[in-house]
Design a protein around this motif. Structure first.
Motif, PDB file in Angstrom:
ATOM      1  N   GLY A 279      -3.326  -7.121   9.378  1.00 36.60           N
ATOM      2  CA  GLY A 279      -2.053  -6.841   8.894  1.00 36.60           C
ATOM      3  C   GLY A 279      -2.003  -5.545   9.053  1.00 36.60           C
ATOM      4  N   MET A 280      -2.968  -4.702   9.538  1.00 32.80           N
ATOM      5  CA  MET A 280      -2.793  -3.264   9.651  1.00 32.80           C
ATOM      6  C   MET A 280      -1.644  -2.656  10.541  1.00 32.80           C
ATOM      7  SD  MET A 280      -5.104  -1.687   8.160  1.00 32.80           S
ATOM      8  CE  MET A 280      -6.682  -2.065   7.095  1.00 32.80           C
ATOM      9  N   PRO A 281      -1.457  -3.434  11.690  1.00 32.76           N
ATOM     10  CA  PRO A 281      -0.152  -2.908  12.209  1.00 32.76           C
ATOM     11  C   PRO A 281       1.110  -2.938  11.479  1.00 32.76           C
ATOM     12  CG  PRO A 281      -1.179  -4.545  13.550  1.00 32.76           C
ATOM     13  CD  PRO A 281      -1.947  -4.503  12.245  1.00 32.76           C
ATOM     14  N   ALA A 282       1.207  -3.633  10.468  1.00 33.38           N
ATOM     15  CA  ALA A 282       2.456  -3.780   9.540  1.00 33.38           C
ATOM     16  C   ALA A 282       2.027  -2.658   8.399  1.00 33.38           C
ATOM     17  CB  ALA A 282       2.392  -5.142   8.862  1.00 33.38           C
ATOM     18  N   SER A 283       0.802  -2.357   8.081  1.00 31.81           N
ATOM     19  CA  SER A 283       0.764  -1.564   6.946  1.00 31.81           C
ATOM     20  C   SER A 283       1.076  -0.060   7.611  1.00 31.81           C
ATOM     21  CB  SER A 283      -0.938  -1.427   6.509  1.00 31.81           C
ATOM     22  OG  SER A 283      -0.956  -0.690   5.528  1.00 31.81           O
ATOM     23  N   ILE A 284       0.632   0.091   8.927  1.00 32.28           N
ATOM     24  CA  ILE A 284       0.753   1.512   9.351  1.00 32.28           C
ATOM     25  C   ILE A 284       2.296   1.665   9.654  1.00 32.28           C
ATOM     26  CG2 ILE A 284       0.417   3.020  11.361  1.00 32.28           C
ATOM     27  CD1 ILE A 284      -2.676   1.564  11.240  1.00 32.28           C
ATOM     28  N   LEU A 285       2.936   0.620  10.222  1.00 27.42           N
ATOM     29  CA  LEU A 285       4.218   0.723  10.563  1.00 27.42           C
ATOM     30  C   LEU A 285       5.360   0.849   9.300  1.00 27.42           C
ATOM     31  CD1 LEU A 285       4.890  -1.812  13.357  1.00 27.42           C
ATOM     32  CD2 LEU A 285       5.312   0.442  13.522  1.00 27.42           C
ATOM     33  N   TYR A 286       4.720   0.187   8.257  1.00 26.15           N
ATOM     34  CA  TYR A 286       5.587   0.560   6.866  1.00 26.15           C
ATOM     35  C   TYR A 286       5.394   2.047   6.718  1.00 26.15           C
ATOM     36  CZ  TYR A 286       6.478   1.324   2.096  1.00 26.15           C
ATOM     37  OH  TYR A 286       6.965   1.954   0.938  1.00 26.15           O
ATOM     38  N   ASN A 287       4.115   2.764   6.406  1.00 25.96           N
ATOM     39  CA  ASN A 287       3.915   3.826   6.123  1.00 25.96           C
ATOM     40  C   ASN A 287       4.582   4.965   7.019  1.00 25.96           C
ATOM     41  OD1 ASN A 287       1.805   4.045   3.858  1.00 25.96           O
ATOM     42  ND2 ASN A 287       0.955   2.428   5.073  1.00 25.96           N
ATOM     43  N   PHE A 288       4.677   4.819   8.258  1.00 30.02           N
ATOM     44  CA  PHE A 288       5.214   5.611   9.251  1.00 30.02           C
ATOM     45  C   PHE A 288       6.991   5.715   8.990  1.00 30.02           C
ATOM     46  CE2 PHE A 288       2.274   6.661  13.089  1.00 30.02           C
ATOM     47  CZ  PHE A 288       1.415   6.972  12.259  1.00 30.02           C
ATOM     48  N   GLY A 289       7.352   4.225   8.964  1.00 28.19           N
ATOM     49  CA  GLY A 289       8.762   4.012   8.701  1.00 28.19           C
ATOM     50  C   GLY A 289       9.176   4.885   7.206  1.00 28.19           C
ATOM     51  N   SER A 290       8.368   4.507   6.072  1.00 25.34           N
ATOM     52  CA  SER A 290       8.550   5.230   5.040  1.00 25.34           C
ATOM     53  C   SER A 290       8.786   7.014   5.110  1.00 25.34           C
ATOM     54  CB  SER A 290       7.777   4.975   3.988  1.00 25.34           C
ATOM     55  OG  SER A 290       6.502   5.197   4.158  1.00 25.34           O
ATOM     56  N   ALA A 291       7.795   7.449   5.909  1.00 18.82           N
ATOM     57  CA  ALA A 291       7.862   8.832   6.107  1.00 18.82           C
ATOM     58  C   ALA A 291       8.947   9.240   6.839  1.00 18.82           C
ATOM     59  CB  ALA A 291       6.489   9.091   7.087  1.00 18.82           C
ATOM     60  N   VAL A 292       9.675   8.568   7.606  1.00 16.89           N
ATOM     61  CA  VAL A 292      10.755   8.703   8.395  1.00 16.89           C
ATOM     62  C   VAL A 292      11.973   8.762   7.505  1.00 16.89           C
ATOM     63  CG1 VAL A 292      12.508   7.721  10.070  1.00 16.89           C
ATOM     64  CG2 VAL A 292      10.046   7.899  10.884  1.00 16.89           C
ATOM     65  N   LEU A 293      11.882   7.726   6.615  1.00 18.18           N
ATOM     66  CA  LEU A 293      13.004   7.724   5.598  1.00 18.18           C
ATOM     67  C   LEU A 293      13.129   8.915   4.724  1.00 18.18           C
ATOM     68  CD1 LEU A 293      13.316   3.834   4.704  1.00 18.18           C
ATOM     69  CD2 LEU A 293      14.969   5.412   5.971  1.00 18.18           C
ATOM     70  N   ARG A 294      11.834   9.265   4.109  1.00 18.34           N
ATOM     71  CA  ARG A 294      11.533  10.256   3.227  1.00 18.34           C
ATOM     72  C   ARG A 294      12.195  11.738   3.817  1.00 18.34           C
ATOM     73  NH1 ARG A 294       6.525   7.465   1.931  1.00 18.34           N
ATOM     74  NH2 ARG A 294       7.118   6.338   0.011  1.00 18.34           N
TER      75      ARG A 294
ATOM     76  N   ALA B 227      -5.659   6.651   5.406  1.00 17.10           N
ATOM     77  CA  ALA B 227      -5.699   8.181   5.550  1.00 17.10           C
ATOM     78  C   ALA B 227      -6.141   8.559   6.684  1.00 17.10           C
ATOM     79  CB  ALA B 227      -6.948   8.326   4.475  1.00 17.10           C
ATOM     80  N   ALA B 228      -6.822   7.882   7.733  1.00 13.80           N
ATOM     81  CA  ALA B 228      -7.160   8.235   8.846  1.00 13.80           C
ATOM     82  C   ALA B 228      -6.046   8.574   9.729  1.00 13.80           C
ATOM     83  CB  ALA B 228      -7.883   7.350   9.722  1.00 13.80           C
ATOM     84  N   LEU B 229      -4.843   7.898   9.414  1.00 17.90           N
ATOM     85  CA  LEU B 229      -3.672   8.181  10.276  1.00 17.90           C
ATOM     86  C   LEU B 229      -2.643   9.179   9.325  1.00 17.90           C
ATOM     87  CD1 LEU B 229      -3.543   4.597  11.785  1.00 17.90           C
ATOM     88  CD2 LEU B 229      -4.091   6.613  13.064  1.00 17.90           C
ATOM     89  N   PHE B 230      -3.067   9.517   8.430  1.00 16.82           N
ATOM     90  CA  PHE B 230      -2.078   9.977   7.412  1.00 16.82           C
ATOM     91  C   PHE B 230      -1.246  11.490   8.082  1.00 16.82           C
ATOM     92  CE2 PHE B 230      -0.992  13.041   4.070  1.00 16.82           C
ATOM     93  CZ  PHE B 230      -0.096  12.413   3.312  1.00 16.82           C
ATOM     94  N   GLY B 231      -2.245  11.886   8.868  1.00  9.33           N
ATOM     95  CA  GLY B 231      -1.817  13.255   9.456  1.00  9.33           C
ATOM     96  C   GLY B 231      -0.730  13.150  10.697  1.00  9.33           C
ATOM     97  N   LEU B 232      -0.980  11.965  11.258  1.00  5.00           N
ATOM     98  CA  LEU B 232       0.237  11.393  12.134  1.00  5.00           C
ATOM     99  C   LEU B 232       1.605  11.263  11.443  1.00  5.00           C
ATOM    100  CD1 LEU B 232      -1.551   9.129  14.554  1.00  5.00           C
ATOM    101  CD2 LEU B 232      -0.624  11.334  15.133  1.00  5.00           C
ATOM    102  N   ALA B 233       1.501  10.801  10.296  1.00  3.00           N
ATOM    103  CA  ALA B 233       2.902  10.153   9.643  1.00  3.00           C
ATOM    104  C   ALA B 233       3.562  11.648   9.005  1.00  3.00           C
ATOM    105  CB  ALA B 233       2.299   9.340   8.387  1.00  3.00           C
ATOM    106  N   VAL B 234       2.509  12.543   8.588  1.00  2.26           N
ATOM    107  CA  VAL B 234       3.135  13.734   8.099  1.00  2.26           C
ATOM    108  C   VAL B 234       3.888  14.544   9.162  1.00  2.26           C
ATOM    109  CG1 VAL B 234       2.441  15.756   7.138  1.00  2.26           C
ATOM    110  CG2 VAL B 234       1.617  13.806   6.227  1.00  2.26           C
ATOM    111  N   GLY B 235       3.049  14.684  10.518  1.00  4.20           N
ATOM    112  CA  GLY B 235       3.542  15.342  11.544  1.00  4.20           C
ATOM    113  C   GLY B 235       4.988  14.801  11.932  1.00  4.20           C
ATOM    114  N   ALA B 236       4.881  13.294  12.092  1.00  4.70           N
ATOM    115  CA  ALA B 236       6.371  12.725  12.359  1.00  4.70           C
ATOM    116  C   ALA B 236       7.103  13.047  11.512  1.00  4.70           C
ATOM    117  CB  ALA B 236       5.842  10.891  12.371  1.00  4.70           C
TER     118      ALA B 236
END
Length: 211
Positions: free
Chosen positions: A134-149, A56-65
């Protein structure tokens, strides 16, 4: 406008199902049932909320990306799109590394500050240190899925999340029942599935010509 709900329903449904499936994979009462150890279930639930807090703390970055990616994709600017995707990957990797390192070294004092019982403190610290790795993987997945969407693909993240969620459940059974591991088995199963999902989503992105 309301009559055209069907235009966004195909994209919205996979997104909704993926979030529901993600939540369900973190709900692990079977760990307590098969081991008769409520500590496993408690640590798992706590780890889920910690993971959700960091995301959630990094959600804004994923949305912006996702917004930037969508703009480049819509403009058919392949060079700018490629740069944006690579930037998203690097930002996600750096953010995940920072969270992992900070969490690993702060797990002990934070749990002490929270008043964790003495008989559970060592297990809690072990569990949280593994989860933070495992946090790097969790964050990378969320960023990657944001790109795909952002490029119109909401089904692939759902497929990846479903597959790795089942992997997580299976590994929990193997480590906890088969190898008679305690909280470390639950944590290791979780981060293995997280890294599997991160690798899968970025391999898909690497193979896509439009991203």
């Amino acid at each position: 406008c309301t009559a055209q709900w069907y235009l966004f329903a195909p994209a919205a449904n996979p997104c909704g199902f993926s979030r529901l499936f993600e939540a369900s994979t973190h709900f692990k009462p079977f760990e307590a049932v098969v081991t008769h150890d409520m500590h496993l279930c408690g640590f798992s639930i706590f780890g889920h909320y910690l993971d959700a807090f960091c995301e959630a703390a990094l959600f804004g970055l994923a949305v912006g990306a996702g917004v930037v990616i969508a703009q480049r994709y819509g403009a058919r600017d392949e060079r700018a799109l490629s740069r944006a995707v690579h930037t998203v990957f690097l930002v996600g990797l750096c953010a995940g590394a920072i969270v992992a390192v900070a969490g690993f070294f702060l797990a002990d004092p934070l749990l002490s500050l929270m008043g964790t019982k003495a008989d559970l403190h060592a297990l809690a610290v072990l569990y949280m240190k593994i989860i933070f790795l495992g946090m790097p993987a969790s964050i990378l997945y969320n960023f990657g899925s944001a790109v795909l969407r952002s490029v119109g693909d909401s089904k692939t993240p759902l497929i990846i999340l479903s597959s790795t969620g089942l992997l997580n459940v299976g590994l929990n059974l193997v480590f906890v029942i088969g190898f008679h591991m305690s909280v470390e088995g639950v944590a290791i199963a979780t981060i293995i599935s997280q890294y599997a999902s991160a690798v899968a989503v970025w391999v898909v992105l690497a193979l896509r010509r439009d991203a």
